[in-house]
Design a protein around this motif. Structure first.
Motif, PDB file in Angstrom:
ATOM      1  N   MET A 178       0.800  -1.141  -0.053  1.00  0.00           N
ATOM      2  CA  MET A 178      -0.045   0.010   0.110  1.00  0.00           C
ATOM      3  C   MET A 178       0.827   1.210  -0.107  1.00  0.00           C
ATOM      4  N   ILE A 179       0.364   2.214  -0.892  1.00  0.00           N
ATOM      5  CA  ILE A 179       1.455   3.315  -0.955  1.00  0.00           C
ATOM      6  C   ILE A 179       0.518   4.627  -0.805  1.00  0.00           C
ATOM      7  N   LEU A 190       5.208   4.089   2.688  1.00  0.00           N
ATOM      8  CA  LEU A 190       5.053   2.799   2.126  1.00  0.00           C
ATOM      9  C   LEU A 190       4.141   1.936   3.190  1.00  0.00           C
ATOM     10  N   ASN A 191       3.131   1.287   2.733  1.00  0.00           N
ATOM     11  CA  ASN A 191       2.483   0.476   3.964  1.00  0.00           C
ATOM     12  C   ASN A 191       2.254   1.485   5.253  1.00  0.00           C
ATOM     13  N   PRO A 192       1.334   2.603   5.266  1.00  0.00           N
ATOM     14  CA  PRO A 192       1.571   3.397   6.346  1.00  0.00           C
ATOM     15  C   PRO A 192       0.709   2.789   7.406  1.00  0.00           C
ATOM     16  N   ALA A 193       0.905   3.228   8.573  1.00  0.00           N
ATOM     17  CA  ALA A 193       0.212   3.062   9.836  1.00  0.00           C
ATOM     18  C   ALA A 193      -1.296   3.944   9.632  1.00  0.00           C
ATOM     19  N   ALA A 194      -2.246   3.420  10.612  1.00  0.00           N
ATOM     20  CA  ALA A 194      -3.586   3.936  10.333  1.00  0.00           C
ATOM     21  C   ALA A 194      -3.494   5.614  10.470  1.00  0.00           C
ATOM     22  N   ALA A 196      -1.243   7.913   9.983  1.00  0.00           N
ATOM     23  CA  ALA A 196      -0.569   8.575   8.872  1.00  0.00           C
ATOM     24  C   ALA A 196      -1.348   8.371   7.761  1.00  0.00           C
ATOM     25  N   LEU A 197      -2.220   7.387   7.581  1.00  0.00           N
ATOM     26  CA  LEU A 197      -2.940   7.344   6.365  1.00  0.00           C
ATOM     27  C   LEU A 197      -4.099   8.145   6.751  1.00  0.00           C
ATOM     28  N   ALA A 204      -6.256  14.884   1.225  1.00  0.00           N
ATOM     29  CA  ALA A 204      -7.015  14.609  -0.218  1.00  0.00           C
ATOM     30  C   ALA A 204      -8.236  15.057  -0.156  1.00  0.00           C
ATOM     31  N   ARG A 205      -9.026  15.032   0.934  1.00  0.00           N
ATOM     32  CA  ARG A 205     -10.474  15.908   1.136  1.00  0.00           C
ATOM     33  C   ARG A 205     -10.332  16.996   0.960  1.00  0.00           C
TER      34      ARG A 205
END
Ligand code: PEP
Ligand code: MG
Length: 531
Positions: A178-179, A190-194, A196-197, A204-205
Motif C-alpha cells: 500500500m502506498i 509505504l504501508n502507512p500506519a492507520a 498517517a494514512l 486529499a479531502r
C-alpha cells in the motif's frame, strides 16, 4: 556465446508462444484497425523465414537474444531498403515484433497494462509508456528518473495525477504494497500506519474541496488590481484534455502537444485520424484559440516505429522540425490535417525548436506546399491560420527581432530554454538544483523576446512549466508576457495571484530581477508577493 543451444531454442520458442498469446489477447479487445496491425504482427512472429534465421543463429552458438536481434535487424534492413513505400514501412513492424520478443525473453510483458486502480512504480517511464496507461485506473506514478519538466511529469500534471521522483524506490516496494502519495510535497508513505494514512486522506479531502471552489471561480479573468489583463490558457496532450481545461476557466489552448498522438501505438496516425483529433480539440475550445504545435518528436519523446537513429545527445539531435524536414511525407500529412481541421475553430499553428530564420522559412514553405496540395485536391481547409513559433533555443531568443517580422506570435518554451541556456538536462534528478528557471540569464532572454515581439506588434506567451508556477507567473506578467499557458490544474492558483497583485509593482520587481546575479536573489525578491 551460449553453451546450450537446445536450452536457447526452447527459450526462444517459449518467448514466441508467450508473445503470440499476448497478441491474441490484445486482438480480442481491439478495434478493427488495431486488430489488423496485431494480426500482421502475429504473422511476422510466426514467419518461417524469421524463425529459421533465429534458429540458425542459435545453432551457430548465439544466445537467443543475440540471434533474435540479428535476425530482426537483417529482416527489417531488407524491408527498409525496398522501393515500395508500404513494404518499407513494415520494417518498423518487424522491429516492434523484435522488441516484444526481447521483452518476452527477459520475462517482461511488452507494454504496461493496468488491471485495477493502482500506483505505478518504475525505474523510468517514457512518455510513450505513460500515454498508453488507462487513466481511469492510474492513481499515481513513482519513478526513479525524471524531473518536473520531463514529459512524463508534464502528462501526469495535465491529468492531475500525483507523480513523484524517488531514487532507489524500486528496490523498496513490492507489488501489492500500500502506498500513500502526496504529489504536491513529493512524499510517499509505504504501508502507512492507520494514523498517517488518515492524515493523508484528510489532505486529499481538502484538495477536492479546493477543486470545487476552483471550478466556482472559473469565470473570473486574470486581471491585476490596477487593470492589466493576462490571458490564461491551458496545455493539452490529447483532445480529451481540452474540455476539462475550459471548465477550469482556460481562455483557450496555448500549447497542444501533437506528438502525443504519435505515441503509445504501433504506426503513425494517418491524415484522417489526425484531422479528427485536431477537429475535436478545436470544437472543444468552442471558438477560443487553440495553438497546435507540430510534432516535437525526439529528445525524451522517441517513437519506436519511426526507426530513428540512436543518438548520443537526443535533446541536441534530430528532434522536432529537424525530424520533420527529414521525413517530408510525415510532416505534409500533419500540416494537411491541421489546415483541414482549421475550419472547425480558431486554429493557430506553432513550430517547435526553431533555431534560425532558415528553420522558420523552411517550415513555412512546407505549410504553403501543404496548402497548395489541398487546393489542388479541392479539399476544404483554412488558408491563413495564425502561425507562430516556440522560442526555446537561446539562439532564437537572441535573434527574436528578426523572427518577429515573420510570425504572428511567439510562445516561449521555458522548459527547454532553461535546459539549453544553463546546460542542465531537464530530466536528470541529479541536477534538479541546477535547473533554475529564475536564473537571471533566463529572465534576460525572456525579456528580450517580449520586447522584440511587442516592437513588431505581435503577442507573446509562455507555455513552459514556469508560467504555471507562483513566482514564475508573477515574474512573467511583470515582464509583459501577454499569455500564460499551463497545466490546467495550475490555472486557479495563478489566476488568484494575478488578481491579488498590482501590475505596476510586478513590472518594477521584474525590472529589478533582471539586474540581479543569482536565482536565489530573484526568488527572495518575488516571494513576498506570493500569498
Ligand atoms: C518547453 O520546452 O517549454 C515546452 C513547452 O515544450 P516541451 O515541454 O514539450 O518541450
Ligand atoms: Mg520544448
Amino acid at each position: 556465446v551460449a553453451d546450450n543451444p537446445e536450452a536457447e531454442r526452447r527459450r526462444f520458442q517459449e518467448a514466441s508462444e508467450a508473445d503470440a498469446s499476448a497478441l491474441s489477447g490484445l486482438m480480442a479487445q481491439a478495434d478493427d484497425q488495431a486488430k489488423a496491425i496485431l494480426e500482421a504482427h502475429l504473422m511476422m512472429l510466426q514467419d518461417p523465414s524469421l524463425i529459421e534465421q533465429v534458429e540458425a543463429g542459435i545453432t551457430a552458438g548465439r544466445p537467443a537474444e543475440t540471434a533474435v536481434e540479428s535476425a530482426v535487424d537483417e529482416f527489417a534492413g531488407m524491408l527498409a531498403a525496398l522501393d515500395d513505400p508500404y513494404l518499407k514501412e513494415r520494417a518498423a513492424d518487424v522491429r516492434d515484433v523484435g522488441r516484444r520478443l526481447m521483452a518476452a525473453l527477459a520475462g517482461k510483458p511488452a507494454g504496461l497494462r493496468l488491471e485495477r486502480p493502482c500506483i505505478v512504480v518504475a525505474h523510468e517511464l517514457g512518455p510513450s509508456d505513460t500515454i498508453g496507461l488507462d487513466r481511469s485506473l492510474l492513481l499515481g506514478l513513482v519513478t526513479e528518473q525524471g524531473g518536473p519538466t520531463s514529459h512524463t511529469s508534464i502528462l501526469a500534471r495535465t491529468w492531475a495525477i500525483p507523480a513523484v521522483v524517488l531514487p532507489g524506490i524500486t528496490g523498496r516496494v513490492a507489488s501489492g504494497d500500500m502506498i500513500a502519495l502526496d504529489g504536491d510535497a513529493g512524499n510517499l508513505l509505504l504501508n502507512p500506519a492507520a494514523e498517517a494514512l488518515a492524515a493523508y486522506e484528510q489532505r486529499a479531502r481538502q484538495a477536492s474541496a479546493q477543486a470545487e471552489r476552483d471550478l466556482a471561480e472559473a469565470e473570473l479573468v486574470a486581471e491585476t488590481t490596477d487593470g492589466h489583463r493576462v490571458e490564461l490558457a491551458a496545455n493539452a496532450g490529447r483532445p480529451g484534455d481540452v474540455a476539462p481545461a475550459m471548465a477550469l476557466g482556460a481562455e483557450g489552448v496555448g500549447l497542444f502537444r501533437s506528438e502525443f498522438l504519435f505515441m503509445g501505438r504501433q504506426t503513425a496516425p494517418d491524415e484522417e485520424e489526425q484531422y479528427a483529433a485536431y477537429s475535436e480539440a478545436l470544437k472543444a475550445a468552442a471558438g477560443h484559440r487553440v495553438v497546435i504545435r507540430t510534432m516535437d518528436i525526439g529528445g525524451d519523446k522517441a517513437v519506436d516505429y519511426l526507426n530513428m537513429e540512436k543518438e548520443e545527445n537526443p535533446f541536441l539531435g534530430v528532434r522536432a522540425l529537424r525530424l520533420c524536414f527529414r521525413r517530408p511525407g510525415l510532416f505534409r500529412t500533419q500540416l494537411r490535417a491541421l489546415l483541414r481541421a482549421g475550419v472547425h475553430g480558431k486554429l493557430a499553428i506553432m513550430f517547435p525548436m526553431v533555431g534560425s530564420l532558415g528553420d522558420l522559412r523552411s517550415a513555412r514553405r512546407e505549410l504553403d506546399d501543404a496548402r497548395r496540395s489541398l487546393e489542388t485536391d479541392g479539399i476544404t481547409h483554412v488558408s491563413h491560420p495564425e502561425v507562430g513559433i516556440m522560442v526555446e533555443i537561446p539562439a532564437a531568443a537572441l535573434i527574436a527581432p528578426h523572427l518577429a517580422q515573420e510570425v504572428d506570435f511567439f510562445s516561449i518554451g521555458t522548459n527547454d530554454l532553461v535546459q539549453y541556456t544553463l546546460a542542465v538536462d531537464r530530466g536528470n534528478p541529479d541536477l534538479a538544483d541546477l535547473y533554475q528557471p529564475y536564473h537571471p540569464a533566463v529572465l534576460r532572454l525572456i525579456d528580450q523576446v517580449v520586447i522584440a515581439a511587442h516592437a513588431a506588434g505581435k503577442w507573446v506567451g509562455v507555455c513552459g512549466e514556469m508560467g504555471g508556477q507562483p513566482i514564475g507567473s508573477l515574474l512573467l506578467t511583470g515582464l509583459g508576457v501577454d499569455e500564460l499557458s499551463m497545466s490546467p490544474s495550475r490555472l486557479p492558483k495563478v489566476r488568484r495571484l494575478i488578481r491579488s497583485n498590482r501590475f505596476a509593482e510586478l513590472e518594477r520587481i521584474a525590472r529589478e530581477a533582471l539586474t540581479l546575479g543569482t536565482p536565489d536573489y530573484v526568488t527572495q525578491l518575488v516571494e513576498p508577493l506570493v500569498k
